[in-house]
Design a protein around this motif. Structure first.
Motif, short mmCIF file in Angstrom:
data_model
loop_
_atom_site.label_atom_id
_atom_site.label_comp_id
_atom_site.label_asym_id
_atom_site.label_seq_id
_atom_site.Cartn_x
_atom_site.Cartn_y
_atom_site.Cartn_z
N PHE A 276 23.69 -14.55 45.90
CA PHE A 276 24.63 -14.39 44.79
C PHE A 276 24.46 -15.48 43.74
O PHE A 276 24.73 -15.27 42.56
CB PHE A 276 26.07 -14.38 45.31
CG PHE A 276 26.55 -15.70 45.84
CD1 PHE A 276 27.13 -16.63 45.00
CD2 PHE A 276 26.40 -16.03 47.19
CE1 PHE A 276 27.56 -17.86 45.47
CE2 PHE A 276 26.83 -17.24 47.67
CZ PHE A 276 27.41 -18.17 46.82
N GLN A 279 22.79 -15.03 40.30
CA GLN A 279 23.46 -14.34 39.19
C GLN A 279 24.29 -15.29 38.33
O GLN A 279 24.89 -14.87 37.35
CB GLN A 279 24.34 -13.22 39.74
CG GLN A 279 23.57 -12.16 40.47
CD GLN A 279 22.42 -11.63 39.65
OE1 GLN A 279 22.61 -11.11 38.55
NE2 GLN A 279 21.20 -11.75 40.17
N LEU A 297 19.32 -8.79 38.81
CA LEU A 297 19.61 -8.29 40.15
C LEU A 297 18.42 -7.56 40.78
O LEU A 297 18.30 -7.50 42.01
CB LEU A 297 20.82 -7.34 40.11
CG LEU A 297 22.20 -7.99 40.18
CD1 LEU A 297 23.27 -6.98 39.82
CD2 LEU A 297 22.46 -8.55 41.56
N GLY A 684 30.71 -16.21 44.94
CA GLY A 684 30.35 -14.85 44.55
C GLY A 684 31.37 -13.79 44.89
O GLY A 684 31.05 -12.59 44.84
N LEU A 687 33.60 -9.50 42.16
CA LEU A 687 32.66 -8.49 41.72
C LEU A 687 33.09 -7.97 40.36
O LEU A 687 34.24 -7.57 40.18
CB LEU A 687 32.60 -7.34 42.73
CG LEU A 687 32.17 -7.71 44.15
CD1 LEU A 687 32.08 -6.46 45.01
CD2 LEU A 687 30.85 -8.47 44.16
N PRO A 719 26.61 -6.08 40.61
CA PRO A 719 26.60 -6.16 42.07
C PRO A 719 27.52 -5.11 42.66
O PRO A 719 28.72 -5.09 42.40
CB PRO A 719 27.10 -7.58 42.36
CG PRO A 719 27.88 -7.96 41.14
CD PRO A 719 27.27 -7.24 39.98
N LEU A 722 28.97 -7.56 47.98
CA LEU A 722 28.59 -8.90 48.47
C LEU A 722 28.60 -8.85 49.99
O LEU A 722 29.56 -8.38 50.59
CB LEU A 722 29.59 -9.95 47.98
CG LEU A 722 29.47 -11.33 48.62
CD1 LEU A 722 28.21 -12.05 48.11
CD2 LEU A 722 30.71 -12.18 48.35
N TYR A 727 23.94 -10.42 47.05
CA TYR A 727 24.40 -9.37 46.15
C TYR A 727 23.46 -8.17 46.28
O TYR A 727 22.24 -8.31 46.24
CB TYR A 727 24.38 -9.85 44.70
CG TYR A 727 25.65 -10.49 44.23
CD1 TYR A 727 26.87 -10.28 44.89
CD2 TYR A 727 25.66 -11.31 43.10
CE1 TYR A 727 28.04 -10.87 44.44
CE2 TYR A 727 26.83 -11.90 42.64
CZ TYR A 727 28.02 -11.67 43.32
OH TYR A 727 29.18 -12.25 42.87
#
Length: 743
Positions: A276, A279, A297, A684, A687, A719, A722, A727
């Motif tokens: 994660f 990102q 991603l 993370g 979302l 994403p 998680l 992700y």
């Protein structure tokens, strides 16, 4: 089976979250399940639901739900369970392939594992499907999908706290002749697909239907290996084939026997994912320091082989007999067996060496027997019994392995054995028409469930044996009042309860951890359904309030916090909100919209985030609160966004000569949501919102339709889930052409 570091072993990515095979869903022979086909034709504009084992007009039934026909599925780009969240309100799907987190109104399954039952039951042709694995079964040759919201199961099937989804495929048509369709598509990512179905008349009492589905597509990812070298593993290349054979026999007007057998081989290739932290543009979060590992991603590194494959078959036998007095006896039997195999790069990088592999067999048998009174009398009733037997077989020798690195017994966790589960129930409902327009219904259900662990574990070279049992019993009920105020207005209200059984935790360290208990929900709902402008506009508005007790969650193990432990929240969780839907049809223009506003508040309990080093003991009931032991009272339930919205529109343009051109557009919005109860943005947990735009342009002439389609037209890279610090990406923009020929 459950442990925190196994999260990727029992769950994989929702690659199909925006309908990656959108061109595959077509309105075959306009659909009806057997129950619908044997009933009088509904009035124009009526929507018939069969989930309660009766043929009921949705607009005058005391429940909240949505029905998507086969045509709706094609128009909205819904070809798998993931895409339902963009086509119906209150639905959130985080699909990991081997497991699925499916929530309705914030209730369902927020923990991706095998030993936690799901609060949203999915049925295929009247029978419950696998509760844990095999989530990627495609929608093809579907008559309709009925999504019911709120507690279900006091009348039919398994008990559920969140809702139920009924997927009904097209049945054979006796006397229907040879008819069917074939549909083919091509698209980007070298996507090629085909599906078709044919009705086969055998005699004046027997008909068959054969349907097939196939797809191949390259992966979405750009994966590099160690030091920037070429990655030689699978990057998510899809290769799927499925078939369904159905037989309908009606030797007399009172007896019908329907059998359906599905066979699926679903090779998803792999479910690549990345840490994660990749990102975050800046690290640490909130600073202005650029993150050297920031990347898209779909730009991923890996050094482990990866694979993801499901294969299974399912047979369903449905028998319906109507006695002289109109009472019906109905039996639904089902058997399913399959194997799921998954291999992953558990750290999501080309530098570390954490890997996972499993090969798990699952089989399930279910039986339902129901006696149903006719609807013509003032008093109606329904009584029945239901049973489901499910068994997970974690294959030997130790084909469930977490390795760091793989092959080192001092760093591996290996598991083998079986986890059988059983649930038995008796249920009934009594309805009384106080007046021709005012009806009260009362239903009840007693459920007894049990689960057993018979497994062996090798934890870092130390053998551990786990032999445990647990059981749960519950009485659920529903009492409703429905008032047909006029031909176009219907009011209802009800109170209902739902139940999800408890289960067993996997041993970590010495001794067997305590089982976790069942959870219950009490739901209060009131709604108004209406038609306007001579039924050109159909609306539904509802408000609901849920008291949720003993909510099942996974927290850090108090003894060894790096592992997970399933527990019940001692405090009461509250979930409440409103929903609204509308369907509009004016001439050649159609328009539909749905929305949900939701609020959730977790009950008081203390927990250790297993991702953070524990500095003190943490009791679920008493804490005490510390840096690592948090009081989670009042936080949002995971995977429960506070707003969902979907809208779609189409307009049919006559071109002359019997030809038409129909543009269609659909938009689905899922508000930001928390992936864990700890709500740590730096880890993370937040979302981002999902905003998915799909569109089609269909040219029809006679029995041929050519459609240009696109999904996720804005190419949002988001994403979709998680899991274990990784992700997983939702599907990117896809587009192509599909050609449908009916005959």
């Amino acid at each position: 089976m459950r442990l925190r570091s196994c999260w990727l072993g029992v769950s994989v990515l929702a690659l199909l979250s925006t309908g990656q095979a959108v061109a595959q869903s077509v309105p075959a022979d306009p659909g009806a399940s057997t129950e619908q086909a044997e009933s009088p034709a509904p009035q124009q504009g009526d929507i018939i639901v069969t989930a309660r084992r009766r043929n009921e007009n949705l607009q005058t039934t005391p429940l909240s739900g949505s029905v998507l026909s086969g045509t709706d599925l094609a128009n909205k780009g819904v070809s798998s369970v993931d895409a339902l969240q963009f086509a119906t309100p209150s639905v959130v799907v985080n699909n990991f392939g081997q497991g699925i987190d499916f929530n309705v109104r914030g209730i369902g399954k927020g923990e991706h594992n095998t030993q936690t039952a799901t609060g949203v039951i999915t049925y295929r042709d009247g029978a419950p499907t696998f509760p844990g694995y095999f989530a990627q079964e495609p929608y093809y040759d579907v008559a309709n999908i009925q999504v019911l919201r709120g507690p279900q199961g006091t009348i039919v099937g398994q008990n559920a706290t969140g809702g139920a989804v009924f997927v009904n495929s097209n049945d054979p048509i006796i006397g229907g002749g040879y008819r069917g369709y074939i549909n083919a598509n091509v698209g980007n990512y070298s996507d090629v697909g085909v599906q078709g179905a044919v009705n086969i008349p055998v005699s004046d009492t027997l008909a068959a239907r054969f349907a097939v589905y196939g797809q191949r597509r390259d992966g979405f990812y750009d994966i590099t290996g160690p030091g920037g070298s070429k990655y030689t593993g699978n990057n998510g290349d899809v290769r799927q084939i499925a078939g369904r054979f159905s037989l309908l026999w009606k030797p007399t007007s009172r007896l019908s026997i329907l059998s359906k057998t599905d066979v699926d081989y679903l090779d998803m290739g792999a479910y690549p994912a990345s840490p994660f932290t990749n990102q975050f543009r800046y690290l640490p979060v909130g600073s202005t320091t650029p993150n050297p590992n920031y990347r898209d991603l779909f730009d991923i590194t890996a050094n482990s082989p990866q694979e993801a494959r499901d294969k299974f078959y399912r047979s369903i036998l449905r028998v319906n007999y109507e006695f002289d007095n109109g009472i019906q006896l109905r039996s639904v039997s089902a058997y399913a067996s399959g194997n799921t195999k998954y291999r992953s790069d558990l750290d999501g990088t080309a530098t570390a060496n954490r890997t996972f592999f499993d090969s798990v067999d699952e089989r399930q048998y279910s039986q339902e027997l129901t006696l149903i009174s006719p609807d013509t009398s003032r008093v109606s009733y329904l009584v029945g019994a239901f049973g489901v037997w499910n068994k997970y077989d974690f294959k030997s020798p130790y084909q469930f392995v977490i390795g760091a690195p793989l092959g080192n017994p001092l760093t591996e966790y290996r598991l083998q054995g079986i986890n059988p589960n059983r649930s038995l129930a008796a249920f009934g409902q009594l309805g009384f028409a106080i007046t021709p327009k005012l009806k009260v219904e009362v239903g009840g259900r007693y459920t007894t469930s049990r689960s057993r662990n018979d497994i062996d574990v090798l934890q870092y070279g130390t053998p551990i044996v786990a032999e445990q049992k647990t059981s749960s019993n519950d009485f659920s009920y529903k009492a409703s009042l429905g008032w047909e105020v006029s031909r176009d207005h219907y009011l209802y209200g009800f109170v209902a309860t739902g139940f999800k059984p408890g289960g067993l935790n996997v041993p970590v360290g010495l001794g067997n951890p305590a089982p976790f208990g069942a959870e219950q929900v009490t739901s209060y709902e009131a709604g108004w359904k209406a038609n306007f402008l001579n039924r050109r506009i159909r609306t539904s508005v509802s408000a609901f309030y849920n008291d949720y007790e003993a909510f099942q969650v996974t927290i850090g193990n108090p003894t060894i916090p790096v592992f997970g432990l399933q527990v019940n929240v001692p405090g009461k969780t509250k979930i409440y909100g409103i929903e609204a839907e509308a369907d509009v049809k004016f001439g050649n223009l159609t328009f539909d919209v749905g929305m949900n506003v939701l609020r959730s508040e977790l009950g008081q309990f203390f927990a250790t985030d297993p991702r953070i080093l524990a500095v003190a003991a943490c009791n679920v009931n008493t804490g005490p609160a510390s840096v690592s032991c948090r009081n989670l009272k009042g936080v949002d339930q995971s995977y429960a966004p506070n707003f969902t919205f979907n809208v779609g529109a189409s307009y049919e343009i006559a071109l002359g000569g019997g030809s038409t051109l129909t543009p269609r557009a659909n938009y689905g919005h899922i508000a930001p949501q928390w992936a864990t109860l700890f709500q740590n943005r730096a880890l993370g947990d937040r979302l981002e919102a999902r905003n998915i735009v799909n569109a089609q342009l269909a040219y029809n002439r006679g029995t041929v339709t050519l459609t240009a389609y696109g999904t996720n037209l804005t190419d949002q890279h988001y994403p979709a889930a998680l899991n274990s610090g990784l992700y997983f990406a939702g599907s990117p923009r896809q587009y192509g052409l599909k050609l449908l020929k009916a005959f």
